[in-house]
Design an enzyme around this catalytic site. Sequence first.
Site, PDB file in Angstrom:
ATOM      1  N   THR A 182       0.897  -1.139   0.000  1.00  0.00           N
ATOM      2  CA  THR A 182       0.000   0.000   0.000  1.00  0.00           C
ATOM      3  C   THR A 182       0.936   1.189   0.000  1.00  0.00           C
ATOM      4  O   THR A 182       2.086   1.058   0.392  1.00  0.00           O
ATOM      5  CB  THR A 182      -0.833  -0.021   1.306  1.00  0.00           C
ATOM      6  OG1 THR A 182      -1.659  -1.172   1.310  1.00  0.00           O
ATOM      7  CG2 THR A 182      -1.700   1.210   1.463  1.00  0.00           C
ATOM      8  N   ARG A 193     -13.043  -7.347  -2.648  1.00  0.00           N
ATOM      9  CA  ARG A 193     -12.521  -7.240  -1.278  1.00  0.00           C
ATOM     10  C   ARG A 193     -12.106  -5.802  -0.988  1.00  0.00           C
ATOM     11  O   ARG A 193     -11.351  -5.195  -1.742  1.00  0.00           O
ATOM     12  CB  ARG A 193     -11.330  -8.183  -1.117  1.00  0.00           C
ATOM     13  CG  ARG A 193     -10.661  -8.108   0.253  1.00  0.00           C
ATOM     14  CD  ARG A 193      -9.369  -7.328   0.190  1.00  0.00           C
ATOM     15  NE  ARG A 193      -8.600  -7.420   1.428  1.00  0.00           N
ATOM     16  CZ  ARG A 193      -7.493  -6.722   1.665  1.00  0.00           C
ATOM     17  NH1 ARG A 193      -7.001  -5.922   0.740  1.00  0.00           N
ATOM     18  NH2 ARG A 193      -6.865  -6.821   2.807  1.00  0.00           N
ATOM     19  N   GLY A 199     -10.193  -3.490   1.755  1.00  0.00           N
ATOM     20  CA  GLY A 199      -9.300  -3.586   2.905  1.00  0.00           C
ATOM     21  C   GLY A 199      -9.466  -2.407   3.839  1.00  0.00           C
ATOM     22  O   GLY A 199     -10.515  -1.743   3.863  1.00  0.00           O
ATOM     23  N   ASP A 200      -8.441  -2.136   4.619  1.00  0.00           N
ATOM     24  CA  ASP A 200      -8.523  -1.058   5.605  1.00  0.00           C
ATOM     25  C   ASP A 200      -8.299   0.319   4.983  1.00  0.00           C
ATOM     26  O   ASP A 200      -8.756   1.328   5.535  1.00  0.00           O
ATOM     27  CB  ASP A 200      -7.498  -1.285   6.720  1.00  0.00           C
ATOM     28  CG  ASP A 200      -6.065  -1.348   6.193  1.00  0.00           C
ATOM     29  OD1 ASP A 200      -5.838  -1.990   5.141  1.00  0.00           O
ATOM     30  OD2 ASP A 200      -5.172  -0.751   6.821  1.00  0.00           O
ATOM     31  N   THR A 212      -0.428   0.227   6.465  1.00  0.00           N
ATOM     32  CA  THR A 212      -0.169  -0.756   5.417  1.00  0.00           C
ATOM     33  C   THR A 212       0.004  -2.110   6.082  1.00  0.00           C
ATOM     34  O   THR A 212       0.786  -2.246   7.024  1.00  0.00           O
ATOM     35  CB  THR A 212       1.105  -0.415   4.614  1.00  0.00           C
ATOM     36  OG1 THR A 212       1.500  -1.582   3.864  1.00  0.00           O
ATOM     37  CG2 THR A 212       2.260   0.000   5.502  1.00  0.00           C
ATOM     38  N   GLY A 213      -0.737  -3.088   5.615  1.00  0.00           N
ATOM     39  CA  GLY A 213      -0.602  -4.400   6.239  1.00  0.00           C
ATOM     40  C   GLY A 213      -1.769  -5.288   5.909  1.00  0.00           C
ATOM     41  O   GLY A 213      -2.504  -5.038   4.936  1.00  0.00           O
ATOM     42  N   GLY A 244      -4.982  -6.065   5.872  1.00  0.00           N
ATOM     43  CA  GLY A 244      -6.087  -5.139   6.083  1.00  0.00           C
ATOM     44  C   GLY A 244      -7.218  -5.639   6.949  1.00  0.00           C
ATOM     45  O   GLY A 244      -7.827  -4.864   7.685  1.00  0.00           O
TER      46      GLY A 244
END
Lengths: 305, 305
Positions: free
Chosen positions: A173, A201, A203-204, A224-225, A227
């Site tokens: 990200t 999908r 994500g965060d 970033t990770g 999510g």
Amino acid sequence: MYALAIHGGAGVPPKDKMTAEEQAALLAALARCLEVGETILRDGGTALDAATRAVCELEDEPLFNAGRGAVFNANGEHEMDAAVMQGQDRRAGAVAGIFGPRNPVQVARAVLEQTDQVFLIGPNALDVARSAGVPFEGKDYFFTQKRWDMLQETMKLRKVGQESDDPARRHGTVGAVALDLYGNLSAATSTGGMTAKAPGRVGDTPCIGAGTFADNETCAVSATGYGEIFLQRTAAYEIAARMKYAKQDLIPAATYVVQKDLAPRGGSGGVIAVDRLGNIATPFNCNGMYRATVREGGIPSVAVY
Amino acid sequence: MYALAIHGGAGVPPKDKMTAEEQAALLAALARCLEVGETILRDGGTALDAATRAVCELEDEPLFNAGRGAVFNANGEHEMDAAVMQGQDRRAGAVAGIFGPRNPVQVARAVLEQTDQVFLIGPNALDVARSAGVPFEGKDYFFTQKRWDMLQETMKLRKVGQESDDPARRHGTVGAVALDLYGNLSAATSTGGMTAKAPGRVGDTPCIGAGTFADNETCAVSATGYGEIFLQRTAAYEIAARMKYAKQDLIPAATYVVQKDLAPRGGSGGVIAVDRLGNIATPFNCNGMYRATVREGGIPSVAVY
């Protein structure tokens, strides 16, 4: 005082799998993207402008998973998410699952500035982008051989019931957080998601408080990770809440959330965060995070591991 | 101890515009939906089951803006958002912008239970619903004359540059929060959004921490109101953060967020919330909120104003 931090994603290839050339190219790209944002802050631009522009540069750089260079989903398509937020009034803009605009973060910004909404999906998000004059690109522009090969490899592994253990495939990200000379904070995040992610999908990244957050009272955060875990933990806002209610400083608050809240639950990744004093935190709980930081009058710092 | 609270949306018609008959029908519907959820809790079912089933009942009831009876967007279409979250591990499922499944909350639940994702949009959300055996319905099922007339009236006003001042048109969402006999909390929320909303607009409902949240450590929350402001304020998690870090009790925390955080910023609406002791909060900052609550051994309470 101004301050700026950017990231190009957490979860990087192991040191021994990256050539010196590759690492140099990544560091140079980060330095260049940081410089674009810093120039805006130095010249008296806003934190929102600096964060947005730095993220545009990161999106344009195929080395990072956002905009050009975004990963492919399980259908071999690109679906991009982005968000921006400004700390003075917590207004925000976000989009999810879009394809076409060269810079998804500019679409998020258009949602913030040109609509009454915060979060848009579907064709109307693209209409907003068109009205705002955001340039569009075709499939060729977004295609990168490296991401395509990653997808093929991931799908091959998946067929035999395995998942790739390369964290760089899991997440990736880009983002920026900025403090400007007027004391305003801002955050911007953009992503192609996870390689071979399920279509649709989210994500965060576009979820305010999870992957992106800014409030002048506390901090600006871009995450970033993995999510799903960041969503469950309301990761970005958790850092702000610790500052606001537990009176923690930025660096211990951000470090705690990344190391003690996210890591034990499988939430591999990291965040970049800045507060109104210009403190910068860049904690991560995996092997590395592409990142660069600078404060007014200071020397830019760029790092991977 | 078990406890359950449900809502059918905040922002209700003024008292003098609701006939005694209409009010009786609403109260009876709320009592019936509450009873469905309470029966599950009384019989030793889970908070997640109770919250999900209560929301299904609210979705099936055309009086409320979710599932059957959902409002129309500016294109005359239905786009529904829903989320569920369980407090023992903060796992969650959410969908946005879907049309077809009779009970959007069941799709959110399928995302939680049958996928590795938290938040899905687009055709894949519907595929997950099909795989989970969630029944689908056609346009006729979701059509209600009342919502259609509301859309026409709103669009007519909009053409002459006005927005309807009826808060019931602005928001309307259904939700449930539950504490079960095992000490687990859960929240579920479902909505058709705002009448004449922009297509693709995602509100607070499916955003974990904004419109829906549950954590055994603090509380379960389901929100209803002007979603954009709830998103900016991370409304649901703000209540939990006040409990966790400022050591506030549920009722003052929820009341503060609704009255002092959301209201002054135009965030009209309310929340229902329950903590692990079975305390229930139902604050709202507008003229009313359809709601019903019950605690183990207690008498159900149903109210509108």
